[in-house]
Scaffold this motif. Structure first.
Motif, short mmCIF file in Angstrom:
data_model
loop_
_atom_site.label_atom_id
_atom_site.label_comp_id
_atom_site.label_asym_id
_atom_site.label_seq_id
_atom_site.Cartn_x
_atom_site.Cartn_y
_atom_site.Cartn_z
N ALA A 59 63.12 58.41 96.43
CA ALA A 59 63.45 59.53 97.31
C ALA A 59 63.67 60.83 96.52
CB ALA A 59 64.70 59.21 98.12
N SER A 60 63.94 60.69 95.21
CA SER A 60 64.18 61.89 94.40
C SER A 60 62.89 62.66 94.15
CB SER A 60 64.82 61.51 93.06
OG SER A 60 63.86 60.83 92.24
N CYS A 61 61.77 62.01 94.36
CA CYS A 61 60.48 62.65 94.09
C CYS A 61 59.44 62.06 95.02
CB CYS A 61 60.09 62.42 92.62
SG CYS A 61 58.52 63.17 92.16
N PRO A 62 59.43 62.51 96.27
CA PRO A 62 58.50 61.91 97.25
C PRO A 62 57.04 62.16 96.86
CG PRO A 62 60.05 63.48 98.28
CD PRO A 62 60.20 63.62 96.80
N CYS A 63 56.18 61.29 97.34
CA CYS A 63 54.74 61.44 97.09
C CYS A 63 54.22 62.64 97.88
CB CYS A 63 54.00 60.19 97.52
SG CYS A 63 54.44 58.74 96.57
N ALA A 64 53.56 63.56 97.20
CA ALA A 64 53.07 64.77 97.86
C ALA A 64 51.96 64.44 98.85
CB ALA A 64 52.55 65.76 96.81
N PRO A 65 52.02 64.95 100.08
CA PRO A 65 50.93 64.72 101.03
C PRO A 65 49.72 65.57 100.65
CG PRO A 65 52.72 65.98 102.05
CD PRO A 65 53.12 65.76 100.63
N MET A 66 48.72 64.92 100.10
CA MET A 66 47.54 65.66 99.63
C MET A 66 46.45 65.62 100.69
SD MET A 66 48.79 66.41 96.70
CE MET A 66 47.42 67.17 95.83
N ASP A 67 45.58 66.63 100.66
CA ASP A 67 44.39 66.56 101.51
C ASP A 67 43.46 65.48 100.95
OD1 ASP A 67 45.18 68.55 103.18
OD2 ASP A 67 44.12 70.14 102.08
N SER A 68 42.73 64.84 101.83
CA SER A 68 41.77 63.83 101.40
C SER A 68 40.88 64.33 100.27
CB SER A 68 40.86 63.42 102.57
OG SER A 68 41.60 62.78 103.56
N GLU A 69 40.46 65.59 100.37
CA GLU A 69 39.50 66.13 99.41
C GLU A 69 40.15 66.84 98.23
OE1 GLU A 69 36.40 65.77 98.81
OE2 GLU A 69 35.79 64.61 100.55
N ASP A 70 41.47 66.75 98.06
CA ASP A 70 42.09 67.35 96.88
C ASP A 70 41.63 66.63 95.63
OD1 ASP A 70 43.51 69.52 97.87
OD2 ASP A 70 45.30 68.33 98.33
N LEU A 71 41.44 67.42 94.56
CA LEU A 71 40.99 66.85 93.28
C LEU A 71 42.01 65.85 92.75
CD1 LEU A 71 38.90 67.08 90.93
CD2 LEU A 71 40.35 68.90 89.98
N LEU A 72 41.54 64.63 92.43
CA LEU A 72 42.42 63.63 91.83
C LEU A 72 42.29 63.70 90.31
CD1 LEU A 72 44.36 61.20 92.26
CD2 LEU A 72 42.34 59.73 92.43
N PHE A 73 41.05 63.65 89.82
CA PHE A 73 40.85 63.76 88.37
C PHE A 73 39.43 64.22 88.06
CE2 PHE A 73 39.52 59.41 89.33
CZ PHE A 73 38.35 59.28 88.61
N VAL A 74 39.25 64.61 86.81
CA VAL A 74 37.92 64.93 86.29
C VAL A 74 37.65 63.98 85.14
CG1 VAL A 74 36.53 66.71 85.12
CG2 VAL A 74 38.14 67.37 86.93
N MET A 75 36.48 63.38 85.11
CA MET A 75 36.11 62.51 83.99
C MET A 75 34.87 63.12 83.34
SD MET A 75 36.07 59.81 82.05
CE MET A 75 37.42 58.85 82.66
N TYR A 76 34.98 63.47 82.08
CA TYR A 76 33.85 64.09 81.38
C TYR A 76 32.89 63.00 80.91
CZ TYR A 76 36.10 68.53 81.80
OH TYR A 76 36.64 69.67 82.33
N SER A 77 31.61 63.27 81.07
CA SER A 77 30.60 62.28 80.75
C SER A 77 29.39 62.98 80.15
CB SER A 77 30.20 61.55 82.04
OG SER A 77 29.32 60.51 81.73
N SER A 78 28.73 62.32 79.22
CA SER A 78 27.61 62.95 78.54
C SER A 78 26.42 63.12 79.48
CB SER A 78 27.17 62.12 77.35
OG SER A 78 28.18 62.17 76.37
N GLY A 79 25.76 64.24 79.34
CA GLY A 79 24.57 64.50 80.14
C GLY A 79 23.39 64.76 79.24
N THR A 80 22.40 65.46 79.75
CA THR A 80 21.21 65.69 78.95
C THR A 80 21.30 67.00 78.18
OG1 THR A 80 20.17 66.62 80.88
CG2 THR A 80 19.68 64.34 80.41
N THR A 81 22.38 67.75 78.30
CA THR A 81 22.57 68.92 77.44
C THR A 81 23.78 68.65 76.56
OG1 THR A 81 24.14 70.12 78.80
CG2 THR A 81 21.82 70.40 79.34
#
Ligand code: WT7
Length: 652
Positions: free
Chosen positions: A250-272
């Motif tokens: 209760a000291s830190c409730p879970c924030a109600p996020m929008d479905s489309e809010d960014l959760l994380f970014v994962m960097y991955s190698s591409g062709t550049t």
């Protein structure tokens, strides 16, 4: 079609046996054959309503059009609440979330869902106290310790987005990611254990932050106790940060996020040269990972599940953290390497915790094959019911070895195909349904539509050969864009065949309609299940002061799947030797990370170029693979290739 990575594909023809699901597994399986008859939208809606808990129900399943869709709009949801709090509220507080096993043999923790909640709440309160808030960006550079999933969950709890950077990456790679996302905070540890030695994460972080002006605070978990250089005012110990903080939910409730809010970014190698920041959002990602986890690994309340990946990669995000926790699964999490203190460490872990599922990469299976079955034979592995494979095509020999020597000749092996961008498994057998073919990933998961097309984008019918693997309809956990570069997102995945997601892999569908993956068809290489970019390694090589030019390709390798081959021209026409090759490998490790070190370096006075000066990588690949050379008529100087062939033959 374009050439694929896999030149071992002929192997696939040698194993004609198929394997039906074990009868008891089939009878009680979460997925039955009729799951394939479900309408995709109905399937995802039903799963979203039953598998996830919403603060506010969504109003629309999906909106938008290619390549920008939104899923579950109108919904409010929190990833941490779905992974932790609701299980405690539902009476599962005493259930084990993680059996954590450190690399040092006696370092073990049994973390229940109630423990996890307390730790996450304390960490979240700590994070808030150092200025992290909803919308903050945080970089996480850690090894496989409990504070890593705790950090991810605590950040999700307060609505801060994160990027986890694999602990084996270099300071430069870390800095690139921190700067791209403009992270204000970093979470790291003093050091991580690797085969009994300390890997200096804090030192690397210090070096990285020197070129990261956005970072104000660096939070450091004490793990290995090595000496660290302390930056007062910037660095804070984790234990000081959480000291005295409340662990009451209760000291830190879970924030109600929008479905489309960014959760994380994962960097991955591409062709550049620049890694791609793959963006995953909240609701769809949670749904895709948990639904696939539940059906592909046939998760039951009593399952003891072990995904032996590293959380620093997408496999760990989806199948060690979010998917399993949404499903209230008991997981094993292991910190170290498979051969510490001995080569039977994994099998010892499986026996002690009575693991029922093991999920790993073909390269690891082949490493165990090389060590020999006697290590597995020292242990009782009869608890295992399902084995999983991911990261690269699994050759039938490794598939059979895995089933026979680890699975006691009875377990299904599920070969799961997917990518960082997909968030979740897309092509896979279902263990209670599928007739398995060693080496084939078989069928698109329910709700997924995949097609193999030719150069013109025409669908290649079953049995008619190989082409480009594309996905033709959106799925909940697909990437939403590339961080800061939506144009690149559209260009890389959606421009070659409009309306189709281009995977970058080659595949064929056999006469039964089953999918066989054949490796990358672009400038991405798959080494030990890790994705590497040819251009990124070339840039790292030419960054060395003595290198004039470099061209990178790969060739088949019996253990790592593919092995990196670098052709290097030194400045001033100087020839290279073994010492210089080592220096260059170390340089690549310094710039990118040890995983990117070229296995083979060929020094050559010249690289094959067209008359317009373009390096002909295609020819270099032929040389590396010892193949008959393709068309050389466009070369400015055809003798260059002969010289390279002569030199390549000298390199083992
Ligand atoms: C690439 C994605 C998300 C999994 C870990 C790697 C290759 C992955 C398979 C498989 C054949 C596979 C593909 C894909 N790949 N799984 N079962 N069979 N190839 O994630 O780093 O994003 O790499 O791994 O080439 O494009 P990643």
């Amino acid at each position: 079609m374009a050439d694929t990575e896999d030149t071992n594909i002929a192997n696939l023809l040698h194993e004609a046996r198929t394997f039906a699901p074990p009868a008891d597994l089939a009878a009680n399986a979460n997925a039955k054959a009729d799951i394939y008859d479900r309408d995709p939208d109905e399937f995802w809606a039903t799963e979203a309503n039953s598998r996830l808990s919403w603060f506010t129900p969504y109003t629309t399943l999906r909106e938008g059009e290619a390549p920008h869709w939104k899923w579950f709009t109108g919904g409010k949801i929190n990833a941490c609440y779905n992974c932790v709090d609701r299980h405690v509220e539902n009476g599962l507080g005493d259930k084990v979330a993680y059996f954590w096993e450190g690399e040092p043999a006696d370092d073990k923790r049994r973390i229940t869902y109630a423990d996890l909640q307390r730790e996450v709440v304390r960490a979240a309160n700590g994070f808030k106290s150092v200025g992290i808030e909803r919308g903050s960006h945080v970089a996480v550079y850690m090894g496989m310790i409990p504070e890593l999933p705790v950090t991810m969950l605590a950040l999700a709890r307060i609505g801060a987005a994160f990027t986890v950077v694999f602990g084996g990456f270099s300071p430069d790679s870390l800095a690139g990611r921190i700067n791209d996302m403009q992270c204000t905070h970093v979470v790291t540890q003093d050091g991580s254990w690797r085969r009994g030695k300390v890997f200096d994460l804090k030192g690397n972080t210090d070096t990285a932050i020197e070129s990261c002006p956005s970072v104000v605070t660096n939070i450091v978990v004490k793990r290995t106790g090595n000496d660290v250089v302390w930056h007062d005012g910037r660095d804070i110990w984790w234990h000081d940060m959480v000291d005295g903080k409340s662990e009451d939910a209760a000291s830190c409730p879970c924030a109600p996020m929008d479905s489309e809010d960014l959760l994380f970014v994962m960097y991955s190698s591409g062709t550049t040269g620049k890694p791609k920041g793959v963006m995953h959002t909240t609701a769809g990602y949670l749904l895709g990972t948990s639904t696939t986890h539940y059906y592909v690994f046939d998760i039951k309340p009593e399952t003891v599940y072990w995904c032996a990946a590293d959380i620093g990669w997408i496999t760990g995000h989806s199948y060690i953290v979010f998917g399993p926790l949404v499903n209230a699964t008991t997981s094993i999490m292991y910190e170290g390497t498979p051969d510490f203190p001995d080569k039977d460490r994994w099998w010892d872990i499986i026996e002690r915790y009575q693991a029922t599922v093991l999920y790993t990469a073909p390269t690891t299976v082949r490493t165990h094959m090389k060590w020999g079955p006697e290590y597995a034979q020292r242990h009782d592995l009869s608890s295992l019911k399902i084995l999983g494979s991911v990261g690269e095509p699994i050759n039938p020999e490794a598939w059979i070895w895995y089933r026979d020597n680890i699975g006691g000749g009875k377990t299904p092996v599920v070969d799961t195909w997917w990518q960082t961008e997909n968030g979740m498994i897309l092509i896979t057998p279902l263990p209670g349904v599928s007739e398995l073919k060693p080496g084939a990933a078989l069928r698109p998961f329910p709700g997924i539509v995949a097609e193999v097309v030719d150069e013109q984008g025409q669908v290649i019918p079953p049995g008619a050969g190989a082409g480009y693997l594309t996905i033709t309809s959106p799925w909940p956990s697909m990437l939403r864009s590339l961080y800061g570069d939506d144009q690149r997102y559209q260009d890389v995945y959606w421009s070659k065949f409009p309306g189709r997601y281009l995977s970058g892999d080659g595949a064929r569908v056999d006469a039964d309609g089953d999918f066989w993956l054949m490796g990358r068809i672009d400038d991405v290489m798959n080494v030990s299940g890790h994705r590497l970019s040819t251009i990124e390694i070339e840039s790292a090589l030419v960054d060395h002061q003595e290198v004039a030019e470099a061209a990178v390709t790969s060739k088949p390798d019996p253990i790592t799947g593919r092995a990196v081959v670098a052709y290097v021209t030194l400045k001033g026409g100087v020839d290279g030797d073994a010492a210089k090759a080592k220096e260059l490998r170390d340089h690549v490790a310094k710039v990118i990370g040890p995983i990117a070190k070229p296995a083979h370096i060929v020094f050559t006075p010249e690289l094959p170029k067209t008359r317009s000066g373009k390096i002909m990588r295609r020819l270099l690949k032929d040389v590396a693979e010892n193949k008959t050379l393709g068309d050389t008529t466009t070369l400015a100087d055809p003798t260059v290739v002969e010289e390279i062939q002569r030199r390549a033959a000298l390199v083992v």
